[in-house]
Design a protein around this motif. Structure first.
Motif, mmCIF file in Angstrom:
data_model
loop_
_atom_site.group_PDB
_atom_site.id
_atom_site.type_symbol
_atom_site.label_atom_id
_atom_site.label_comp_id
_atom_site.label_asym_id
_atom_site.label_seq_id
_atom_site.Cartn_x
_atom_site.Cartn_y
_atom_site.Cartn_z
ATOM 1 N N ASN A 90 4.725 14.285 -36.243
ATOM 2 C CA ASN A 90 3.718 13.343 -36.727
ATOM 3 C C ASN A 90 2.318 13.941 -36.731
ATOM 4 N N ARG A 91 2.082 14.938 -35.889
ATOM 5 C CA ARG A 91 0.787 15.604 -35.885
ATOM 6 C C ARG A 91 0.685 16.627 -37.007
ATOM 7 N N GLY A 92 1.803 17.063 -37.521
ATOM 8 C CA GLY A 92 1.836 18.132 -38.506
ATOM 9 C C GLY A 92 1.398 17.702 -39.885
ATOM 10 N N LYS A 93 1.551 18.612 -40.823
ATOM 11 C CA LYS A 93 1.119 18.392 -42.199
ATOM 12 C C LYS A 93 1.908 17.279 -42.871
ATOM 13 N N ASP A 94 3.139 17.069 -42.467
ATOM 14 C CA ASP A 94 3.984 16.068 -43.108
ATOM 15 C C ASP A 94 3.883 14.696 -42.451
ATOM 16 N N GLY A 95 3.024 14.550 -41.459
ATOM 17 C CA GLY A 95 2.926 13.290 -40.734
ATOM 18 C C GLY A 95 2.234 12.202 -41.530
ATOM 19 N N TYR A 96 2.553 10.979 -41.230
ATOM 20 C CA TYR A 96 2.010 9.810 -41.924
ATOM 21 C C TYR A 96 0.490 9.732 -41.788
ATOM 22 N N ILE A 97 -0.017 9.951 -40.596
ATOM 23 C CA ILE A 97 -1.454 9.848 -40.354
ATOM 24 C C ILE A 97 -2.209 10.917 -41.142
#
Length: 118
Positions: free
Chosen positions: A84-91
């Motif tokens: 979730n922290r990565g490039k693909d995360g929603y935020i």
């Protein structure tokens, strides 16, 4: 029986502690100490305790609890946090879309202002 862990400073924890205090303070008051007054005892008091309404859990709370238990059982809590922290995360995607929208607005505003200054 469902157990739920919350932060000790959260609203839910504080309301639970207040409820516990009410139950503890109400228990001694309900048992009179004056002789000649009948105290609740036996089957009637047990049925009263059993028949008391239990706090209902909403579908949303149950789903959240099930999801938390599933993450712990599968051992994927850290993996989900990293993902979730990565490039693909929603935020990250939402932040990117907000930045793009803001830049587009600034470009359009600059065009409008340049047309107004003849």
């Amino acid at each position: 029986r469902v157990t739920k862990e919350v932060d000790s400073t959260s609203k839910e924890a504080k309301s639970f502690l207040k409820q516990q205090e009410k139950w503890q303070s109400a228990a001694p008051a309900s048992l009179p100490t004056v002789s000649g007054v009948k105290r609740p005892s036996g089957i009637s008091s047990l049925l009263g305790k059993i028949g008391s309404k239990k706090q209902k859990m909403s579908t949303l709370e149950k789903s959240k609890l099930d999801w938390e238990n599933f993450k712990e059982e599968e051992g994927i809590v850290e993996e989900l946090a990293i993902h979730n922290r990565g490039k693909d995360g929603y935020i990250e995607r939402k932040a990117f879309l907000e930045r793009v929208d803001h830049r587009q607005f600034e470009i359009e505003r600059d065009i409008r202002l340049s047309r107004m200054k003849p």
